[in-house]
Design a protein around this motif. Structure first.
Motif, PDB file in Angstrom:
ATOM      1  N   LEU A 150      55.716  33.427  43.507  1.00 27.66           N
ATOM      2  CA  LEU A 150      54.840  34.143  44.290  1.00 27.66           C
ATOM      3  C   LEU A 150      53.184  33.794  44.300  1.00 27.66           C
ATOM      4  N   THR A 151      53.007  33.527  42.902  1.00 28.10           N
ATOM      5  CA  THR A 151      51.584  33.185  42.621  1.00 28.10           C
ATOM      6  C   THR A 151      51.378  31.615  43.253  1.00 28.10           C
ATOM      7  N   GLY A 152      52.593  30.928  42.907  1.00 30.41           N
ATOM      8  CA  GLY A 152      52.628  29.512  43.453  1.00 30.41           C
ATOM      9  C   GLY A 152      52.204  29.586  44.962  1.00 30.41           C
ATOM     10  N   LEU A 153      53.095  30.245  45.664  1.00 28.08           N
ATOM     11  CA  LEU A 153      52.907  30.249  46.987  1.00 28.08           C
ATOM     12  C   LEU A 153      51.693  30.814  47.531  1.00 28.08           C
ATOM     13  N   MET A 154      50.874  31.669  46.982  1.00 28.19           N
ATOM     14  CA  MET A 154      49.576  32.021  47.328  1.00 28.19           C
ATOM     15  C   MET A 154      48.491  30.971  46.816  1.00 28.19           C
ATOM     16  N   LEU A 186      41.411  32.348  44.353  1.00 26.95           N
ATOM     17  CA  LEU A 186      42.811  33.114  44.853  1.00 26.95           C
ATOM     18  C   LEU A 186      42.310  34.714  44.228  1.00 26.95           C
ATOM     19  N   GLN A 187      42.130  35.605  45.266  1.00 31.25           N
ATOM     20  CA  GLN A 187      41.900  36.930  44.734  1.00 31.25           C
ATOM     21  C   GLN A 187      43.054  37.909  45.124  1.00 31.25           C
ATOM     22  N   LEU A 188      43.674  38.627  44.243  1.00 30.87           N
ATOM     23  CA  LEU A 188      44.736  39.564  44.425  1.00 30.87           C
ATOM     24  C   LEU A 188      43.733  41.056  44.247  1.00 30.87           C
ATOM     25  N   HIS A 189      44.176  41.625  45.276  1.00 29.17           N
ATOM     26  CA  HIS A 189      43.249  43.139  45.416  1.00 29.17           C
ATOM     27  C   HIS A 189      43.794  44.226  44.486  1.00 29.17           C
TER      28      HIS A 189
END
Length: 271
Positions: A150-154, A186-189
């Motif tokens: 998932l983080t790779g996709l992001m 890249l920011q995950l909220h």
């Protein structure tokens, strides 16, 4: 004779790192503290205000570069601490001493998010630990592999918002994890820790994970195309949903079972 010795430059000393430790009560413990201790000034019906005050303290402290440690207030541990150190339980100073002890004992640690997110993370862990059939190490390995993907996709998605929706129980409780990608950041909220724990809980209890993110295709009317991927969680596994399964899930009315038109600009599955 003039003094020819050169004066040594004054060294700039960094101020000591400040640390704030918050031992936050979940709602049942909050009510217990409120009803038991006169020195606990929060009324039983003001739990949301209590959490707001703690989150305000977290935000202010982060602005001041203060190190934040968060732990969950455990009343039984607190009473044991008071007995061991011969301290009165009904005292704000005793609770402050308990917070210091909790950090030194590893009961509180650095936390990147809000206190609400911390308590959510702890409740998800509780759900896993209370399951007699849970194989935590196995669930952790599966969740970490899925999060790596998932983080790779992001990270490779074009700039723009996206989200993950994680369903972690048969009751249909859902957690949404919005994220935004720019050209450089890249920011995950929400904290990644919560997403990891939610996936662990899903692999143990059953659930699903849906990821939606932009592609690099711009449709003729300037609508950005998005792609939807999904995984079925359960049995300590994460099985990716096929294109037909995703299409059926998104294009079927949950109440009537009638087909719905696909969302414009949405691609279901890998291809």
């Amino acid at each position: 004779m003039a003094n020819s010795r050169k004066r040594s430059p004054r060294r700039r000393t960094r101020p000591p790192i400040q640390r704030l430790t918050l031992m936050v009560a979940d709602e049942p413990t909050f009510r217990l503290l409120s009803e038991t201790y006169v020195s606990f000034e929060w009324p039983p019906d003001e739990y949301d205000a209590y959490l707001d005050a703690h989150d305000d303290a977290v935000r202010r402290s982060r602005r001041d570069d203060t190190m934040i440690h968060v732990g969950r207030f455990d009343h039984d541990d607190y009473l044991e601490f008071c007995a061991d150190d011969d301290l009165p339980p009904d005292g704000a100073g005793t609770r402050a001493a308990y917070a210091v002890w909790a950090t030194d004992a590893g009961e509180a640690g650095e936390w990147p998010g809000s206190v609400r997110e911390f308590l959510l993370n702890m409740s998800l862990l509780d759900a896993v630990e209370s399951d007699p059939d849970a194989r935590f190490d196995e669930a952790m390995e599966v969740a970490e592999e899925l999060l790596d993907e998932l983080t790779g996709l992001m990270a490779t998605a074009p700039p723009g918002p996206g989200s993950f929706t994680v369903t972690v129980s048969a009751d249909g409780d859902s957690l949404v994890f919005p994220w935004t990608a720019s050209r450089t950041r890249l920011q995950l909220h929400r904290p990644l820790d919560v997403l990891l724990t939610a996936v662990i809980a899903g692999t143990v209890q059953g659930g699903a994970l849906i990821a939606r993110f932009p592609t690099r295709v711009m449709l003729p009317d300037r609508v950005k195309q998005s792609r939807v991927l999904g995984w079925r969680l359960g049995g300590h596994e994460a099985a990716e949903l096929s294109e037909s399964e995703l299409f059926s899930a998104f294009c079927t009315d949950a109440v009537t079972g009638e087909p719905l038109p696909p969302e414009y600009g949405t691609v279901y599955g890998r291809d």
